[in-house]
Each structure stands twice: as C-alpha cells, then as structure tokens.
Design a protein around this motif. Structure first.
Motif, PDB file in Angstrom:
ATOM      1  N   GLU A 192       0.864  -1.463  -0.099  1.00 54.42           N
ATOM      2  CA  GLU A 192      -0.074  -0.124  -0.046  1.00 54.42           C
ATOM      3  C   GLU A 192       0.918   1.108   0.088  1.00 54.42           C
ATOM      4  OE1 GLU A 192      -2.455  -0.429   3.476  1.00 54.42           O
ATOM      5  OE2 GLU A 192      -3.668  -2.021   2.660  1.00 54.42           O
ATOM      6  N   ASP A 250       2.421   1.715  -3.219  1.00 56.98           N
ATOM      7  CA  ASP A 250       1.144   1.940  -4.262  1.00 56.98           C
ATOM      8  C   ASP A 250       1.039   3.343  -4.209  1.00 56.98           C
ATOM      9  OD1 ASP A 250      -0.635   1.165  -6.413  1.00 56.98           O
ATOM     10  OD2 ASP A 250      -2.121   1.417  -4.707  1.00 56.98           O
ATOM     11  N   ARG A 251       0.969   4.092  -3.051  1.00 53.92           N
ATOM     12  CA  ARG A 251       0.489   5.514  -2.875  1.00 53.92           C
ATOM     13  C   ARG A 251       1.573   6.286  -3.421  1.00 53.92           C
ATOM     14  NH1 ARG A 251      -0.139   8.912   2.564  1.00 53.92           N
ATOM     15  NH2 ARG A 251      -0.224  10.779   1.492  1.00 53.92           N
ATOM     16  N   ARG A 284       3.400   5.431  -5.855  1.00 51.63           N
ATOM     17  CA  ARG A 284       3.305   5.082  -7.399  1.00 51.63           C
ATOM     18  C   ARG A 284       2.163   6.065  -8.134  1.00 51.63           C
ATOM     19  NH1 ARG A 284       3.965  -0.832  -6.721  1.00 51.63           N
ATOM     20  NH2 ARG A 284       6.334  -1.022  -7.087  1.00 51.63           N
ATOM     21  N   ARG A 285       1.163   6.127  -7.013  1.00 57.77           N
ATOM     22  CA  ARG A 285      -0.167   6.681  -7.564  1.00 57.77           C
ATOM     23  C   ARG A 285      -0.050   8.350  -7.853  1.00 57.77           C
ATOM     24  NH1 ARG A 285      -4.152   5.891  -4.289  1.00 57.77           N
ATOM     25  NH2 ARG A 285      -3.260   4.515  -2.778  1.00 57.77           N
ATOM     26  N   GLU A 286       0.835   8.727  -6.738  1.00 57.37           N
ATOM     27  CA  GLU A 286       1.117  10.340  -6.573  1.00 57.37           C
ATOM     28  C   GLU A 286       1.444  10.850  -7.657  1.00 57.37           C
ATOM     29  OE1 GLU A 286       0.423  13.747  -5.593  1.00 57.37           O
ATOM     30  OE2 GLU A 286      -0.048  12.178  -3.767  1.00 57.37           O
ATOM     31  N   GLY A 287       0.513  11.889  -8.378  1.00 62.90           N
ATOM     32  CA  GLY A 287       0.989  12.490  -9.751  1.00 62.90           C
ATOM     33  C   GLY A 287       1.953  13.703  -9.273  1.00 62.90           C
ATOM     34  N   ALA A 334       5.180  12.796  -3.735  1.00 54.98           N
ATOM     35  CA  ALA A 334       5.630  11.659  -3.356  1.00 54.98           C
ATOM     36  C   ALA A 334       6.966  11.764  -2.748  1.00 54.98           C
ATOM     37  CB  ALA A 334       5.950  11.008  -4.886  1.00 54.98           C
TER      38      ALA A 334
END
Length: 135
Positions: free
Chosen positions: A30, A33-34, A36-39, A44
């Motif tokens: 998790e 994943d967080r 990786r998802r942070e634009g 990040a």
C-alpha cells in the motif's frame, strides 16, 4: 534505495512464511502503491522521506545502528535532503538507547547530508552528553 521489484520480494516473503506475514506485506504494498499513484513528484518525495524518517527512528529505538547508518548513507547517495528534525530524532533515540557515542558520531556527519547545524541540534547533543556525564 527502493527495490525495483518489491512485489516479487513480498510474494517471496509470503510464500516462505506460509502467509504469516501477508498483512505486513499488504501494508508495504500500500505504501509503494501510494507513492506510485501520487502525480505530484514533490508530494511523493515528501511521503517517501516521511517513511524513511520513520524507519530511521524505528531502527534507532531498536538500537539497529548499522541499519540507521545504511539508510542515512542511502539517503545521502540518492541526494535526498535531511532536515534537523531527523537528526534530532536520531540523536535522541541513540541517547535513550544508551548509545551517546553513536549520537556524537551522527552529529559529526550532519553537514555531509546538507543539513545545517542549529541550536536545537546542539542542545539535544549537549543534553545527551551531560546526562551521561560525558563532558
């Protein structure tokens, strides 16, 4: 500093332990994943530094000085910034663990990490040294 195939490692841990660490692996996934998802790259990086700082503090509480040194060195090699709060926490953790000499070694290396020495860091180190009667 990060493994290029973290999922493979977590799956290996799960299979080797018979699934006992599945919950722990999911939490780690998790976190990854967080990130990786942070634009926003700066957010990040901030999240990553928060996780790294938390890990360094946890290692210090467990008196895992080699692990702390490794993470600090990796942080330095990656060019990531460290702030005074991290070093205050590390010095304080070493002090509470009875490792004042290690706290002093970290203090001597602070500038290597691009962190300015300020009065707070000096105060924490002096408190540690005085409490241990190391004048």
């Amino acid at each position: 500093m990060l493994n290029t195939n973290p999922t493979g490692i977590f799956n290996q841990v799960i299979s080797e332990t018979g699934g006992n660490d599945a919950g722990r692996a999911l939490i780690e996934l998790e976190v990854l994943d967080r990130m990786r998802r942070e634009g926003d790259v700066s957010l990040a990086l901030h999240f990553f530094m928060s996780v790294s700082n938390s890990m360094i503090k946890k290692l210090a509480r467990g008196q895992e000085t080699d692990g702390i040194q490794y993470l600090l060195q990796q942080t330095k090699l990656e060019g990531l910034s460290c702030n005074e709060v991290l070093f205050i926490d590390v010095i304080g953790s070493y002090w509470r663990a009875g490792l004042v000499e290690q706290a002093l070694k970290v203090f001597y290396r602070i500038r290597e990490f691009g962190c300015a020495l300020d009065v707070k860091i000096y105060n924490h180190l002096l408190d540690a040294l005085l409490c241990e009667k190391k004048f």
